[in-house]
Motif scaffolding. Structure first.
Motif, PDB file in Angstrom:
ATOM      1  N   MET A 199      64.133 -52.566  -6.115  1.00  0.00           N
ATOM      2  CA  MET A 199      64.800 -53.489  -5.180  1.00  0.00           C
ATOM      3  C   MET A 199      64.492 -54.944  -5.552  1.00  0.00           C
ATOM      4  O   MET A 199      65.366 -55.788  -5.526  1.00  0.00           O
ATOM      5  N   GLU A 200      63.243 -55.192  -5.882  1.00  0.00           N
ATOM      6  CA  GLU A 200      62.869 -56.554  -6.283  1.00  0.00           C
ATOM      7  C   GLU A 200      63.623 -56.969  -7.543  1.00  0.00           C
ATOM      8  O   GLU A 200      64.065 -58.106  -7.656  1.00  0.00           O
ATOM      9  N   ARG A 201      63.797 -56.011  -8.455  1.00  0.00           N
ATOM     10  CA  ARG A 201      64.510 -56.319  -9.695  1.00  0.00           C
ATOM     11  C   ARG A 201      65.960 -56.703  -9.392  1.00  0.00           C
ATOM     12  O   ARG A 201      66.516 -57.636  -9.970  1.00  0.00           O
ATOM     13  N   MET A 202      66.576 -55.991  -8.455  1.00  0.00           N
ATOM     14  CA  MET A 202      67.968 -56.278  -8.103  1.00  0.00           C
ATOM     15  C   MET A 202      68.103 -57.670  -7.497  1.00  0.00           C
ATOM     16  O   MET A 202      69.041 -58.412  -7.806  1.00  0.00           O
ATOM     17  N   VAL A 203      67.147 -58.027  -6.632  1.00  0.00           N
ATOM     18  CA  VAL A 203      67.188 -59.354  -6.005  1.00  0.00           C
ATOM     19  C   VAL A 203      66.972 -60.430  -7.072  1.00  0.00           C
ATOM     20  O   VAL A 203      67.675 -61.448  -7.100  1.00  0.00           O
ATOM     21  N   ALA A 204      66.035 -60.167  -7.985  1.00  0.00           N
ATOM     22  CA  ALA A 204      65.761 -61.146  -9.048  1.00  0.00           C
ATOM     23  C   ALA A 204      67.008 -61.361  -9.909  1.00  0.00           C
ATOM     24  O   ALA A 204      67.327 -62.491 -10.290  1.00  0.00           O
ATOM     25  N   LEU A 205      67.732 -60.275 -10.194  1.00  0.00           N
ATOM     26  CA  LEU A 205      68.949 -60.393 -11.008  1.00  0.00           C
ATOM     27  C   LEU A 205      69.974 -61.288 -10.322  1.00  0.00           C
ATOM     28  O   LEU A 205      70.587 -62.161 -10.944  1.00  0.00           O
ATOM     29  N   GLU A 206      70.139 -61.116  -9.004  1.00  0.00           N
ATOM     30  CA  GLU A 206      71.107 -61.963  -8.280  1.00  0.00           C
ATOM     31  C   GLU A 206      70.666 -63.427  -8.296  1.00  0.00           C
ATOM     32  O   GLU A 206      71.494 -64.321  -8.422  1.00  0.00           O
ATOM     33  N   GLY A 266      73.914 -54.772  -1.890  1.00  0.00           N
ATOM     34  CA  GLY A 266      74.066 -53.654  -0.969  1.00  0.00           C
ATOM     35  C   GLY A 266      72.758 -53.317  -0.249  1.00  0.00           C
ATOM     36  O   GLY A 266      72.667 -52.315   0.451  1.00  0.00           O
ATOM     37  N   LEU A 267      71.734 -54.155  -0.419  1.00  0.00           N
ATOM     38  CA  LEU A 267      70.450 -53.930   0.269  1.00  0.00           C
ATOM     39  C   LEU A 267      70.520 -54.537   1.678  1.00  0.00           C
ATOM     40  O   LEU A 267      71.248 -55.492   1.915  1.00  0.00           O
ATOM     41  N   PRO A 268      69.744 -53.976   2.627  1.00  0.00           N
ATOM     42  CA  PRO A 268      69.742 -54.535   3.986  1.00  0.00           C
ATOM     43  C   PRO A 268      69.235 -55.983   3.973  1.00  0.00           C
ATOM     44  O   PRO A 268      68.341 -56.330   3.203  1.00  0.00           O
ATOM     45  N   TYR A 269      69.826 -56.787   4.860  1.00  0.00           N
ATOM     46  CA  TYR A 269      69.467 -58.194   5.000  1.00  0.00           C
ATOM     47  C   TYR A 269      67.948 -58.380   5.135  1.00  0.00           C
ATOM     48  O   TYR A 269      67.338 -59.204   4.455  1.00  0.00           O
ATOM     49  N   LYS A 271      62.679 -60.178   3.157  1.00  0.00           N
ATOM     50  CA  LYS A 271      61.264 -59.911   2.914  1.00  0.00           C
ATOM     51  C   LYS A 271      60.913 -60.098   1.429  1.00  0.00           C
ATOM     52  O   LYS A 271      59.882 -60.708   1.098  1.00  0.00           O
ATOM     53  N   ILE A 272      61.769 -59.589   0.556  1.00  0.00           N
ATOM     54  CA  ILE A 272      61.520 -59.723  -0.887  1.00  0.00           C
ATOM     55  C   ILE A 272      61.464 -61.198  -1.281  1.00  0.00           C
ATOM     56  O   ILE A 272      60.594 -61.634  -2.040  1.00  0.00           O
ATOM     57  N   LEU A 273      62.408 -61.994  -0.734  1.00  0.00           N
ATOM     58  CA  LEU A 273      62.440 -63.414  -1.085  1.00  0.00           C
ATOM     59  C   LEU A 273      61.183 -64.136  -0.592  1.00  0.00           C
ATOM     60  O   LEU A 273      60.635 -65.011  -1.276  1.00  0.00           O
ATOM     61  N   PHE A 325      58.542 -63.245  -3.010  1.00  0.00           N
ATOM     62  CA  PHE A 325      58.745 -64.010  -4.250  1.00  0.00           C
ATOM     63  C   PHE A 325      58.220 -65.437  -4.082  1.00  0.00           C
ATOM     64  O   PHE A 325      57.607 -65.999  -4.986  1.00  0.00           O
ATOM     65  N   GLU A 326      58.486 -66.005  -2.895  1.00  0.00           N
ATOM     66  CA  GLU A 326      58.050 -67.387  -2.664  1.00  0.00           C
ATOM     67  C   GLU A 326      56.516 -67.463  -2.693  1.00  0.00           C
ATOM     68  O   GLU A 326      55.934 -68.341  -3.322  1.00  0.00           O
ATOM     69  N   ARG A 327      55.894 -66.486  -2.007  1.00  0.00           N
ATOM     70  CA  ARG A 327      54.433 -66.452  -1.964  1.00  0.00           C
ATOM     71  C   ARG A 327      53.851 -66.328  -3.369  1.00  0.00           C
ATOM     72  O   ARG A 327      52.832 -66.932  -3.700  1.00  0.00           O
TER      73      ARG A 327
END
Lengths: 217, 217
Positions: free
Chosen positions: A157-164, A180-183, A188-190, A193-195
Protein backbone atom coordinates in the motif's frame (compact mmCIF):
# COMPACT_ATOMS: atom_id res chain seq x y z
CA UNK A 1 1.75 -6.60 -33.05
CA UNK A 2 -1.11 -5.71 -35.35
CA UNK A 3 -2.62 -2.26 -34.68
CA UNK A 4 -6.11 -3.58 -35.47
CA UNK A 5 -5.83 -6.21 -32.77
CA UNK A 6 -4.54 -3.63 -30.30
CA UNK A 7 -7.43 -1.28 -31.05
CA UNK A 8 -9.95 -4.04 -30.56
CA UNK A 9 -8.38 -5.00 -27.24
CA UNK A 10 -8.20 -1.41 -25.99
CA UNK A 11 -11.77 -0.61 -27.04
CA UNK A 12 -13.11 -2.69 -24.14
CA UNK A 13 -13.52 -0.68 -20.96
CA UNK A 14 -12.92 -3.60 -18.60
CA UNK A 15 -9.68 -4.41 -20.36
CA UNK A 16 -8.59 -0.78 -20.17
CA UNK A 17 -9.25 -0.82 -16.43
CA UNK A 18 -7.23 -4.03 -16.05
CA UNK A 19 -4.33 -2.54 -18.04
CA UNK A 20 -4.53 0.62 -15.96
CA UNK A 21 -4.29 -1.44 -12.76
CA UNK A 22 -1.40 -3.54 -14.09
CA UNK A 23 0.38 -0.39 -15.26
CA UNK A 24 0.74 0.45 -11.57
CA UNK A 25 1.78 -2.93 -10.24
CA UNK A 26 1.75 -6.66 -11.04
CA UNK A 27 -1.47 -8.30 -9.84
CA UNK A 28 -2.97 -11.78 -9.53
CA UNK A 29 -6.48 -12.61 -10.72
CA UNK A 30 -8.40 -12.37 -7.47
CA UNK A 31 -6.68 -9.09 -6.62
CA UNK A 32 -7.86 -7.57 -9.92
CA UNK A 33 -11.27 -9.11 -9.45
CA UNK A 34 -11.56 -7.53 -5.99
CA UNK A 35 -10.22 -4.10 -7.04
CA UNK A 36 -12.37 -3.75 -10.12
CA UNK A 37 -15.43 -5.67 -8.84
CA UNK A 38 -15.37 -8.06 -11.77
CA UNK A 39 -15.93 -11.83 -11.71
CA UNK A 40 -12.60 -13.74 -11.58
CA UNK A 41 -13.65 -15.77 -14.62
CA UNK A 42 -14.17 -12.57 -16.66
CA UNK A 43 -10.87 -11.10 -15.44
CA UNK A 44 -9.05 -14.26 -16.48
CA UNK A 45 -10.62 -14.21 -19.94
CA UNK A 46 -9.48 -10.62 -20.48
CA UNK A 47 -6.00 -11.40 -19.16
CA UNK A 48 -5.66 -14.36 -21.50
CA UNK A 49 -6.53 -12.17 -24.49
CA UNK A 50 -4.09 -9.47 -23.35
CA UNK A 51 -1.34 -12.02 -22.77
CA UNK A 52 -1.90 -13.66 -26.16
CA UNK A 53 -1.52 -10.26 -27.81
CA UNK A 54 1.70 -9.64 -25.88
CA UNK A 55 0.39 -6.62 -23.97
CA UNK A 56 0.75 -8.33 -20.57
CA UNK A 57 3.04 -11.12 -19.40
CA UNK A 58 2.72 -13.42 -16.39
CA UNK A 59 4.86 -15.34 -13.94
CA UNK A 60 4.12 -17.79 -11.15
CA UNK A 61 5.09 -17.10 -7.57
CA UNK A 62 4.08 -19.69 -5.05
CA UNK A 63 0.56 -20.74 -5.95
CA UNK A 64 -0.28 -17.46 -7.62
CA UNK A 65 0.08 -16.29 -11.20
CA UNK A 66 0.96 -12.60 -11.42
CA UNK A 67 0.20 -10.55 -14.51
CA UNK A 68 2.30 -7.50 -15.39
CA UNK A 69 3.40 -5.14 -18.13
CA UNK A 70 6.96 -5.83 -19.15
CA UNK A 71 7.99 -2.98 -21.42
CA UNK A 72 6.58 0.22 -22.91
CA UNK A 73 4.31 -0.03 -25.91
CA UNK A 74 3.47 3.07 -27.92
CA UNK A 75 0.74 3.23 -30.49
CA UNK A 76 -0.15 6.19 -32.65
CA UNK A 77 -2.97 6.81 -35.06
CA UNK A 78 -3.29 9.71 -37.47
CA UNK A 79 -6.36 10.41 -39.58
CA UNK A 80 -6.10 13.19 -42.15
CA UNK A 81 -7.98 14.23 -45.30
CA UNK A 82 -5.47 12.16 -47.30
CA UNK A 83 -4.21 9.38 -45.08
CA UNK A 84 -5.10 6.94 -42.30
CA UNK A 85 -1.84 5.97 -40.61
CA UNK A 86 -1.22 3.67 -37.67
CA UNK A 87 2.12 2.95 -36.03
CA UNK A 88 3.23 0.66 -33.23
CA UNK A 89 6.67 1.32 -31.78
CA UNK A 90 9.00 -1.61 -32.21
CA UNK A 91 12.03 0.22 -30.90
CA UNK A 92 13.27 3.47 -29.39
CA UNK A 93 15.13 6.38 -30.96
CA UNK A 94 17.10 9.26 -29.53
CA UNK A 95 15.56 12.70 -29.72
CA UNK A 96 18.65 14.03 -31.51
CA UNK A 97 18.33 11.50 -34.28
CA UNK A 98 14.66 12.24 -34.93
CA UNK A 99 15.27 15.97 -34.66
CA UNK A 100 18.04 15.90 -37.27
CA UNK A 101 15.78 14.05 -39.69
CA UNK A 102 12.87 16.42 -39.17
CA UNK A 103 15.17 19.40 -39.82
CA UNK A 104 16.35 17.85 -43.06
CA UNK A 105 12.77 17.18 -44.03
CA UNK A 106 11.62 20.75 -43.57
CA UNK A 107 14.61 22.02 -45.54
CA UNK A 108 13.39 19.75 -48.39
CA UNK A 109 16.31 20.00 -50.75
CA UNK A 110 15.35 19.44 -54.37
CA UNK A 111 13.58 16.11 -54.45
CA UNK A 112 10.49 14.58 -55.99
CA UNK A 113 7.19 14.99 -54.19
CA UNK A 114 6.87 11.23 -53.69
CA UNK A 115 10.32 11.04 -52.10
CA UNK A 116 9.46 13.91 -49.78
CA UNK A 117 6.20 12.25 -48.72
CA UNK A 118 7.95 8.92 -48.24
CA UNK A 119 10.57 10.57 -46.03
CA UNK A 120 7.95 12.42 -44.01
CA UNK A 121 5.96 9.23 -43.47
CA UNK A 122 9.12 7.57 -42.23
CA UNK A 123 9.48 10.41 -39.73
CA UNK A 124 5.88 9.95 -38.60
CA UNK A 125 6.86 6.39 -37.68
CA UNK A 126 9.99 7.61 -35.94
CA UNK A 127 8.03 10.03 -33.79
CA UNK A 128 6.17 7.04 -32.36
CA UNK A 129 9.56 5.54 -31.50
CA UNK A 130 10.53 8.86 -29.91
CA UNK A 131 7.39 8.75 -27.80
CA UNK A 132 8.46 5.34 -26.63
CA UNK A 133 11.93 6.67 -25.77
CA UNK A 134 10.45 9.40 -23.60
CA UNK A 135 8.24 6.79 -21.92
CA UNK A 136 11.25 4.63 -21.17
CA UNK A 137 13.01 7.65 -19.74
CA UNK A 138 10.08 8.40 -17.42
CA UNK A 139 9.91 4.76 -16.38
CA UNK A 140 13.62 4.67 -15.59
CA UNK A 141 13.24 7.74 -13.36
CA UNK A 142 10.26 6.15 -11.60
CA UNK A 143 12.16 2.88 -11.22
CA UNK A 144 15.21 4.48 -9.67
CA UNK A 145 13.09 6.60 -7.37
CA UNK A 146 11.03 3.62 -6.25
CA UNK A 147 14.10 1.50 -5.61
CA UNK A 148 15.54 4.30 -3.51
CA UNK A 149 12.33 4.71 -1.53
CA UNK A 150 11.87 0.95 -1.25
CA UNK A 151 14.36 0.73 1.62
CA UNK A 152 12.03 2.81 3.75
CA UNK A 153 8.77 1.41 2.40
CA UNK A 154 6.99 -1.16 4.49
CA UNK A 155 3.99 -2.41 2.50
CA UNK A 156 2.47 -2.75 -0.95
CA UNK A 157 0.00 0.00 0.00
CA UNK A 158 2.82 2.38 0.85
CA UNK A 159 4.44 1.59 -2.49
CA UNK A 160 1.22 2.46 -4.33
CA UNK A 161 0.93 5.79 -2.52
CA UNK A 162 4.59 6.57 -3.21
CA UNK A 163 4.06 5.87 -6.92
CA UNK A 164 1.17 8.35 -7.07
CA UNK A 165 3.29 10.97 -5.29
CA UNK A 166 5.99 10.37 -7.89
CA UNK A 167 3.46 10.91 -10.66
CA UNK A 168 2.64 14.28 -9.17
CA UNK A 169 -0.52 13.53 -7.19
CA UNK A 170 -0.47 15.65 -4.05
CA UNK A 171 -3.79 15.30 -2.27
CA UNK A 172 -5.27 12.54 -0.12
CA UNK A 173 -8.48 12.47 -2.22
CA UNK A 174 -6.77 12.11 -5.59
CA UNK A 175 -4.36 9.46 -4.32
CA UNK A 176 -7.23 7.50 -2.76
CA UNK A 177 -9.11 7.70 -6.04
CA UNK A 178 -6.18 6.65 -8.22
CA UNK A 179 -5.06 3.77 -6.01
CA UNK A 180 -8.50 2.58 -4.97
CA UNK A 181 -7.30 2.59 -1.33
CA UNK A 182 -9.59 3.95 1.43
CA UNK A 183 -9.17 7.66 2.18
CA UNK A 184 -8.28 7.00 5.82
CA UNK A 185 -5.55 4.55 4.86
CA UNK A 186 -3.98 7.01 2.40
CA UNK A 187 -4.13 9.77 5.00
CA UNK A 188 -2.39 7.55 7.52
CA UNK A 189 0.34 6.50 5.07
CA UNK A 190 1.01 10.13 4.14
CA UNK A 191 1.31 11.08 7.82
CA UNK A 192 3.77 8.24 8.29
CA UNK A 193 5.73 9.38 5.23
CA UNK A 194 5.86 12.89 6.67
CA UNK A 195 7.13 11.61 10.01
CA UNK A 196 9.82 9.59 8.21
CA UNK A 197 10.90 12.69 6.26
CA UNK A 198 9.85 11.30 2.87
CA UNK A 199 7.26 13.95 2.13
CA UNK A 200 6.65 17.52 3.07
CA UNK A 201 3.16 18.75 3.96
CA UNK A 202 2.11 22.19 2.80
CA UNK A 203 -1.08 24.19 2.50
CA UNK A 204 -1.65 25.59 -1.01
CA UNK A 205 -4.79 27.61 -1.80
CA UNK A 206 -6.34 26.42 1.42
CA UNK A 207 -5.73 22.77 0.55
CA UNK A 208 -3.35 20.33 2.16
CA UNK A 209 -0.84 18.92 -0.31
CA UNK A 210 1.97 16.41 0.14
CA UNK A 211 5.16 16.58 -1.89
CA UNK A 212 7.89 13.97 -2.18
CA UNK A 213 11.20 15.42 -1.04
CA UNK A 214 13.37 13.38 -3.43
CA UNK A 215 15.86 15.17 -5.65
CA UNK A 216 16.87 13.75 -8.99
CA UNK A 217 20.13 11.84 -8.66
CA UNK B 1 -12.63 14.36 -27.93
CA UNK B 2 -12.49 11.53 -25.44
CA UNK B 3 -9.83 8.91 -26.17
CA UNK B 4 -12.14 6.14 -24.94
CA UNK B 5 -14.79 7.09 -27.46
CA UNK B 6 -12.20 7.26 -30.24
CA UNK B 7 -10.88 3.81 -29.36
CA UNK B 8 -14.36 2.33 -29.38
CA UNK B 9 -15.07 3.88 -32.79
CA UNK B 10 -11.77 2.75 -34.29
CA UNK B 11 -12.09 -0.79 -32.95
CA UNK B 12 -14.79 -1.55 -35.53
CA UNK B 13 -13.35 -2.87 -38.78
CA UNK B 14 -16.14 -1.48 -40.99
CA UNK B 15 -15.65 1.97 -39.51
CA UNK B 16 -11.90 1.75 -40.07
CA UNK B 17 -12.54 0.86 -43.72
CA UNK B 18 -14.93 3.82 -44.07
CA UNK B 19 -12.35 6.17 -42.51
CA UNK B 20 -9.67 4.77 -44.79
CA UNK B 21 -11.85 5.46 -47.83
CA UNK B 22 -12.74 8.99 -46.66
CA UNK B 23 -9.07 9.67 -45.92
CA UNK B 24 -8.54 9.45 -49.68
CA UNK B 25 -11.51 11.48 -50.87
CA UNK B 26 -14.96 12.77 -49.81
CA UNK B 27 -17.67 10.20 -50.53
CA UNK B 28 -21.45 9.95 -50.43
CA UNK B 29 -23.25 7.02 -48.82
CA UNK B 30 -24.02 4.90 -51.88
CA UNK B 31 -20.46 5.34 -53.11
CA UNK B 32 -19.07 3.97 -49.83
CA UNK B 33 -21.71 1.26 -49.83
CA UNK B 34 -20.65 0.19 -53.36
CA UNK B 35 -16.89 0.38 -52.69
CA UNK B 36 -16.97 -1.54 -49.44
CA UNK B 37 -19.90 -3.85 -50.23
CA UNK B 38 -21.83 -2.78 -47.17
CA UNK B 39 -25.56 -2.02 -46.91
CA UNK B 40 -26.25 1.75 -47.24
CA UNK B 41 -28.19 1.67 -43.97
CA UNK B 42 -25.16 0.25 -42.13
CA UNK B 43 -22.81 2.75 -43.79
CA UNK B 44 -25.07 5.61 -42.73
CA UNK B 45 -25.18 4.37 -39.13
CA UNK B 46 -21.39 4.27 -38.97
CA UNK B 47 -21.11 7.71 -40.59
CA UNK B 48 -23.52 9.21 -38.08
CA UNK B 49 -21.45 7.86 -35.18
CA UNK B 50 -18.23 9.15 -36.76
CA UNK B 51 -19.76 12.55 -37.43
CA UNK B 52 -21.15 12.81 -33.91
CA UNK B 53 -17.66 12.14 -32.55
CA UNK B 54 -16.20 14.82 -34.84
CA UNK B 55 -14.02 12.42 -36.82
CA UNK B 56 -15.84 13.10 -40.10
CA UNK B 57 -17.84 16.09 -41.32
CA UNK B 58 -20.40 16.35 -44.11
CA UNK B 59 -21.75 18.83 -46.64
CA UNK B 60 -24.58 18.75 -49.15
CA UNK B 61 -23.97 19.18 -52.85
CA UNK B 62 -26.98 18.90 -55.10
CA UNK B 63 -29.05 16.04 -53.73
CA UNK B 64 -26.08 14.26 -52.20
CA UNK B 65 -24.50 14.45 -48.79
CA UNK B 66 -20.74 14.05 -48.90
CA UNK B 67 -18.73 12.88 -45.90
CA UNK B 68 -15.11 13.89 -45.49
CA UNK B 69 -12.24 14.32 -43.05
CA UNK B 70 -11.60 17.96 -42.35
CA UNK B 71 -8.36 18.14 -40.42
CA UNK B 72 -5.67 15.84 -39.03
CA UNK B 73 -6.34 14.03 -35.79
CA UNK B 74 -3.51 12.33 -33.92
CA UNK B 75 -4.00 9.90 -31.11
CA UNK B 76 -1.30 8.21 -29.09
CA UNK B 77 -1.40 5.53 -26.44
CA UNK B 78 1.44 4.42 -24.23
CA UNK B 79 1.31 1.46 -21.87
CA UNK B 80 4.26 0.94 -19.56
CA UNK B 81 4.96 -0.98 -16.33
CA UNK B 82 4.05 2.23 -14.45
CA UNK B 83 1.63 4.21 -16.57
CA UNK B 84 -1.24 4.02 -19.05
CA UNK B 85 -1.24 7.28 -20.98
CA UNK B 86 -3.51 8.42 -23.79
CA UNK B 87 -3.25 11.69 -25.72
CA UNK B 88 -5.32 13.29 -28.44
CA UNK B 89 -3.72 16.19 -30.30
CA UNK B 90 -5.66 19.40 -29.93
CA UNK B 91 -3.10 21.53 -31.69
CA UNK B 92 0.20 21.49 -33.53
CA UNK B 93 3.70 22.36 -32.36
CA UNK B 94 6.90 23.12 -34.20
CA UNK B 95 9.62 20.52 -34.10
CA UNK B 96 12.07 23.11 -32.74
CA UNK B 97 9.89 23.87 -29.77
CA UNK B 98 9.40 20.22 -28.83
CA UNK B 99 13.06 19.38 -29.24
CA UNK B 100 14.22 22.28 -27.14
CA UNK B 101 12.03 20.98 -24.35
CA UNK B 102 13.21 17.41 -24.76
CA UNK B 103 16.84 18.59 -24.59
CA UNK B 104 16.14 20.49 -21.39
CA UNK B 105 14.44 17.42 -19.97
CA UNK B 106 17.34 15.09 -20.57
CA UNK B 107 19.73 17.62 -19.05
CA UNK B 108 17.53 17.45 -15.92
CA UNK B 109 18.93 20.32 -13.93
CA UNK B 110 18.50 19.84 -10.20
CA UNK B 111 14.81 19.28 -9.64
CA UNK B 112 12.55 17.00 -7.66
CA UNK B 113 11.64 13.63 -9.11
CA UNK B 114 7.95 14.58 -9.29
CA UNK B 115 8.74 17.76 -11.22
CA UNK B 116 10.90 15.84 -13.65
CA UNK B 117 8.16 13.25 -14.24
CA UNK B 118 5.56 15.98 -14.65
CA UNK B 119 7.74 17.73 -17.23
CA UNK B 120 8.40 14.50 -19.09
CA UNK B 121 4.68 13.69 -19.19
CA UNK B 122 4.04 17.13 -20.63
CA UNK B 123 6.58 16.32 -23.34
CA UNK B 124 4.83 13.02 -24.07
CA UNK B 125 1.72 15.08 -24.81
CA UNK B 126 3.70 17.48 -26.96
CA UNK B 127 5.11 14.68 -29.07
CA UNK B 128 1.55 13.85 -30.08
CA UNK B 129 1.18 17.48 -31.18
CA UNK B 130 4.46 17.14 -33.10
CA UNK B 131 3.10 14.08 -34.86
CA UNK B 132 0.14 16.14 -35.90
CA UNK B 133 2.43 18.89 -37.21
CA UNK B 134 4.30 16.42 -39.39
CA UNK B 135 0.95 15.10 -40.64
CA UNK B 136 -0.16 18.60 -41.56
CA UNK B 137 3.12 19.13 -43.37
CA UNK B 138 2.63 15.95 -45.42
CA UNK B 139 -0.96 16.96 -46.18
CA UNK B 140 0.11 20.40 -47.35
CA UNK B 141 2.65 18.83 -49.73
CA UNK B 142 -0.02 16.45 -51.06
CA UNK B 143 -2.51 19.29 -51.42
CA UNK B 144 -0.14 21.50 -53.39
CA UNK B 145 0.93 18.62 -55.60
CA UNK B 146 -2.67 17.61 -56.27
CA UNK B 147 -3.71 21.15 -57.10
CA UNK B 148 -0.82 21.40 -59.52
CA UNK B 149 -1.69 18.10 -61.17
CA UNK B 150 -5.39 18.94 -61.19
CA UNK B 151 -5.04 21.12 -64.26
CA UNK B 152 -4.08 18.08 -66.28
CA UNK B 153 -6.33 15.59 -64.51
CA UNK B 154 -9.57 14.65 -66.20
CA UNK B 155 -11.54 12.43 -63.82
CA UNK B 156 -12.02 11.38 -60.21
CA UNK B 157 -10.37 8.05 -61.07
CA UNK B 158 -7.28 9.82 -62.38
CA UNK B 159 -7.14 11.86 -59.20
CA UNK B 160 -7.21 8.67 -57.08
CA UNK B 161 -4.37 7.12 -59.08
CA UNK B 162 -2.36 10.36 -58.84
CA UNK B 163 -2.82 10.37 -55.03
CA UNK B 164 -1.42 6.82 -54.79
CA UNK B 165 1.55 7.79 -56.95
CA UNK B 166 2.16 10.71 -54.60
CA UNK B 167 2.09 8.35 -51.63
CA UNK B 168 4.85 6.33 -53.26
CA UNK B 169 2.87 3.47 -54.83
CA UNK B 170 4.57 2.57 -58.11
CA UNK B 171 2.95 -0.54 -59.53
CA UNK B 172 -0.34 -1.16 -61.31
CA UNK B 173 -1.26 -3.98 -58.90
CA UNK B 174 -0.69 -2.01 -55.71
CA UNK B 175 -2.52 1.07 -57.02
CA UNK B 176 -5.46 -1.07 -58.13
CA UNK B 177 -5.56 -2.67 -54.69
CA UNK B 178 -5.34 0.60 -52.76
CA UNK B 179 -7.91 2.47 -54.86
CA UNK B 180 -10.28 -0.43 -55.46
CA UNK B 181 -10.24 0.41 -59.20
CA UNK B 182 -10.00 -2.39 -61.79
CA UNK B 183 -6.47 -3.33 -62.86
CA UNK B 184 -7.16 -2.54 -66.51
CA UNK B 185 -8.44 0.95 -65.67
CA UNK B 186 -5.38 1.75 -63.55
CA UNK B 187 -3.08 0.47 -66.32
CA UNK B 188 -4.84 2.68 -68.85
CA UNK B 189 -4.68 5.77 -66.62
CA UNK B 190 -0.95 5.23 -66.03
CA UNK B 191 -0.34 4.91 -69.76
CA UNK B 192 -2.22 8.17 -70.29
CA UNK B 193 -0.20 9.83 -67.54
CA UNK B 194 2.99 8.66 -69.25
CA UNK B 195 1.87 10.03 -72.62
CA UNK B 196 1.07 13.36 -70.95
CA UNK B 197 4.52 13.46 -69.36
CA UNK B 198 3.21 13.22 -65.77
CA UNK B 199 4.91 9.93 -64.95
CA UNK B 200 7.97 8.08 -66.08
CA UNK B 201 7.87 4.33 -66.70
CA UNK B 202 10.87 2.25 -65.68
CA UNK B 203 11.71 -1.38 -65.20
CA UNK B 204 13.20 -2.14 -61.77
CA UNK B 205 14.11 -5.71 -60.79
CA UNK B 206 12.16 -6.99 -63.75
CA UNK B 207 9.02 -5.12 -62.68
CA UNK B 208 7.38 -2.17 -64.36
CA UNK B 209 7.12 0.84 -62.05
CA UNK B 210 5.66 4.30 -62.61
CA UNK B 211 7.09 7.37 -60.93
CA UNK B 212 5.58 10.84 -60.73
CA UNK B 213 7.92 13.35 -62.32
CA UNK B 214 6.95 16.28 -60.05
CA UNK B 215 9.68 18.18 -58.23
CA UNK B 216 8.99 19.85 -54.91
CA UNK B 217 8.30 23.54 -55.46
Amino acid sequence: MRVEELLELLANESRRRIIELLSRKPCYVSEISYSLRMAPKVVLEHLEKLEKAGIVKSFEEGRRRYYYIEKPLSLSITITPYRFVTNVSENTLSADEVFREIRELFEKKSTTVSDLIRKASEIERKITALQRSVSEFIDSVIERALSEISRTIESEMERMVALELLMGEERVESIAEKTGLPYSMVAKILEDFERRGLVERRVENGKTVYKLKMEVV
